[in-house]
Design a protein around this motif. Structure first.
Motif, PDB file in Angstrom:
ATOM      1  N   HIS A  88       5.129-100.591  32.936  1.00 15.10           N
ATOM      2  CA  HIS A  88       3.981 -99.693  33.026  1.00 15.10           C
ATOM      3  C   HIS A  88       3.414 -99.334  31.652  1.00 15.10           C
ATOM      4  N   LEU A  89       4.274 -99.258  30.632  1.00 18.55           N
ATOM      5  CA  LEU A  89       3.820 -98.772  29.319  1.00 18.55           C
ATOM      6  C   LEU A  89       3.362 -99.879  28.384  1.00 18.55           C
ATOM      7  N   ARG A  90       3.928-101.073  28.511  1.00 14.16           N
ATOM      8  CA  ARG A  90       3.506-102.145  27.601  1.00 14.16           C
ATOM      9  C   ARG A  90       2.021-102.465  27.709  1.00 14.16           C
ATOM     10  N   PRO A  91       1.432-102.503  28.926  1.00 18.97           N
ATOM     11  CA  PRO A  91      -0.011-102.753  28.994  1.00 18.97           C
ATOM     12  C   PRO A  91      -0.855-101.665  28.334  1.00 18.97           C
ATOM     13  N   LEU A  92      -0.238-100.501  28.058  1.00 20.10           N
ATOM     14  CA  LEU A  92      -0.947 -99.420  27.373  1.00 20.10           C
ATOM     15  C   LEU A  92      -0.797 -99.530  25.862  1.00 20.10           C
ATOM     16  N   ILE A 382       3.534 -92.328  31.752  1.00 16.43           N
ATOM     17  CA  ILE A 382       2.281 -93.078  31.944  1.00 16.43           C
ATOM     18  C   ILE A 382       1.085 -92.159  31.726  1.00 16.43           C
ATOM     19  N   GLU A 383       1.116 -90.979  32.329  1.00 21.84           N
ATOM     20  CA  GLU A 383      -0.007 -90.058  32.158  1.00 21.84           C
ATOM     21  C   GLU A 383      -0.129 -89.606  30.703  1.00 21.84           C
ATOM     22  N   MET A 385       0.411 -91.220  28.104  1.00 22.76           N
ATOM     23  CA  MET A 385      -0.190 -92.280  27.296  1.00 22.76           C
ATOM     24  C   MET A 385      -1.579 -92.669  27.779  1.00 22.76           C
ATOM     25  N   GLY A 386      -2.126 -91.874  28.693  1.00 19.92           N
ATOM     26  CA  GLY A 386      -3.497 -92.120  29.128  1.00 19.92           C
ATOM     27  C   GLY A 386      -3.640 -93.172  30.196  1.00 19.92           C
ATOM     28  N   GLY A 387      -2.526 -93.604  30.800  1.00 20.46           N
ATOM     29  CA  GLY A 387      -2.587 -94.608  31.853  1.00 20.46           C
ATOM     30  C   GLY A 387      -2.849 -93.995  33.213  1.00 20.46           C
ATOM     31  N   GLU A 388      -3.171 -94.847  34.166  1.00 18.55           N
ATOM     32  CA  GLU A 388      -3.360 -94.405  35.542  1.00 18.55           C
ATOM     33  C   GLU A 388      -2.053 -94.593  36.303  1.00 18.55           C
TER      34      GLU A 388
END
Length: 523
Positions: A88-92, A382-383, A385-388
């Motif tokens: 989840h975090l690598r794409p961010l 996730i949140e 780091m600004g992810g959905e």
């Protein structure tokens, strides 16, 4: 925009919540963890999804309940298709790494079926629970597993501990008067200092490796899972921590004779395990618990060193720091040793979240009594780091609403699960490997435990916070048990099972068959 750039996710192994001074221990002082709590939010009712290392950690890392991810006990592989924090975090744009323990068992059969091998980066991530294994070390290395090439063992040999397995002979063993190796595997040796120098111990080494990673990462945003091996057994601490505490610092065991005489059948079977029989003896508790406390104090001292390292590099102001544990330790309470069952000593964990975002300034130093779960950390990261947050996959809830003082709907119960198929208790109870399960539902007032094949347990935590009086077969509480049974069934029905397509996609596709040319049922 969030002000969080990095995440430092710290986990201790087998650390009880009530063995920190900020959680109320009267003798054990943990000033650095306390200082972290003063800068963040300390959660007082945080629960793991399984009170045993492997499945608990798989829930932390996937953000999913044990029944959903399927890794129900130590050594049960996590399915290759399960997404983890790293996925989840690598794409961010984050580098997601591990220093220490995961207790992950790779899904070798699944990897072979799909042709995924460890000589690819995808294979490494699949085998290492989604982490870059900067320093993977699960910390249990008896001679039988041939750990000569373990990085920590190589390090120890470089420091002059020139044996095949210095983890065992020095880091986790003491010495007798005649120089004989006295293994930390045996609890009678817990009073001895470990034969390793403190600066070369596991806790010191893992802290050094964490600082190595942070220095190497530079300006790249990172999530580092620093997963300490202690205070998990072997219970043996290096000097000066081995005798920092003594029998006078050991709190009386939380247990009554009535608990033992009227024990639930599953609990009674666990009471017969060797660890429970030994921890029922005061002399064992007086030998082991001071060493356990020393290991925690050592951990706190090295966290102080790590936090100072972050301060010196200006990283504190943009690094979210989370401190927690994978489960507790009975230490003789309720006539039990180890963990696995659902008393507070086993299933409740410390959880401190220090959110550097300015929106969290209003909650700094606060104590939060909401029912939170280990699975809440994945959506929190996730949140942050600004992810959905993919809510069709993750079953936890982001804690940012609580750290930033926002009004968000929250759960009214916490759930944990137990698979005791691998334990002797299952055989003593004549259960098959497929029907040795238990589930805990913990609400504001009640703790309800459902067993496969046995009566339930029920505790009134408002009037019996020490869990001495099991109401599981009291006829006066039948309505409460029925209500809790239905609430547990509600939880089972609401698990995230459709994980390959989001709810938004379902909405877009609902009742579109005619637009797509499928004219079924038309006259």
């Amino acid at each position: 925009m969030s002000e969080v750039k990095n995440i430092l996710f710290i986990m201790a192994d087998q650390l009880r919540a009530d063995y920190l001074s900020c959680y109320g221990h009267p003798h054990l002082k943990t000033p650095n963890i306390d200082a972290l709590a003063a800068r963040g939010v300390r959660f007082t009712r945080a629960y793991v999804q399984a009170p045993v290392c492997g499945p608990s950690r798989m829930s932390f890392y996937t953000g999913r309940y044990v029944s959903s991810h399927g890794s129900t006990y130590n050594g049960v592989p996590l399915r290759i298709g399960e997404m983890t924090i790293g996925d989840h975090l690598r794409p961010l744009g984050m580098r997601v790494a591990l220093v220490g323990k995961t207790h992950m068992t790779e899904d070798r059969k699944g990897m072979q079926r799909l042709g995924v091998t460890r000589d690819t980066i995808e294979g490494v991530f699949a085998a290492e629970c989604g982490f870059e294994p900067y320093e993977r070390d699960d910390g249990l290395w008896p001679d039988e597993v041939n750990p000569r090439d373990l990085a920590y063992n190589r390090y120890l040999r470089e420091q002059g501990y020139n044996v095949d397995n210095p983890w065992h002979e020095f880091a986790n063993a003491g010495r007798g008067a005649d120089g004989k190796i006295l293994s930390g595997w045996l609890m009678r040796n817990a009073r001895l200092p470990a034969a390793v120098k403190e600066e070369h111990s596991e806790t010191a080494y893992m802290t050094d490796r964490a600082m190595d990673f942070i220095a190497e990462a530079g300006d790249t945003p990172w999530c580092l899972h620093l997963s300490y091996i202690k205070p998990h057994w072997p219970y043996i601490a290096p000097a000066p921590y081995h005798d920092m505490y003594g029998p006078g610092d050991v709190l009386p065991a939380n247990r009554t004779e009535a608990e033992r005489e009227n024990a639930h059948p599953v609990v009674a079977a666990f009471m017969e395990h060797e660890e429970s029989q030994n921890f029922a003896r005061d002399n064992v508790r007086e030998a082991v618990i001071p060493a356990y406390m020393g290991l925690i104090r050592q951990l706190d001292d090295h966290l102080g060193r790590l936090f100072a390292f972050l301060d010196e590099r200006g990283l504190t102001e943009n690094t979210m720091i989370v401190f927690t544990s994978d489960h507790g330790d009975y230490l003789g309470d309720h006539w039990l040793g180890e963990k696995e069952l659902f008393h507070e000593e086993s299933v409740r964990i410390p959880l401190i979240v220090c959110d550097p975002d300015s929106r969290a300034d209003g909650t700094r130093g606060s104590v939060n009594g909401r029912l939170v779960e280990a699975i809440d950390l994945a959506p929190t990261f996730i949140e942050a780091m600004g992810g959905e947050v993919p809510e069709h996959i993750l079953e936890g809830r982001s804690l940012l609403g609580l750290t930033r003082g926002e009004r968000r709907e929250w759960r009214n119960a916490a759930v944990s699960e137990c698979d005791y198929a691998f334990r002797r208790a299952r055989q003593e109870l004549d259960r098959t490997p497929g029907n040795a399960r238990a589930w805990m539902l913990r609400t504001e007032r009640w703790k309800y435990v459902e067993y496969d094949g046995f009566r339930p347990q029920l505790f009134d935590l408002e009037n019996d916070p020490r869990e001495h009086n099991d109401l599981g077969d009291d006829p006066d509480y039948q309505p409460i048990r029925e209500e809790m049974h239905e609430r547990l069934f509600d939880w089972m029905r609401s698990r995230r099972m459709r994980v390959t397509i989001s709810d938004e996609e379902v909405e877009q596709r609902t009742d579109t068959h005619k637009k797509r040319g499928f004219l079924f049922g038309v006259w």
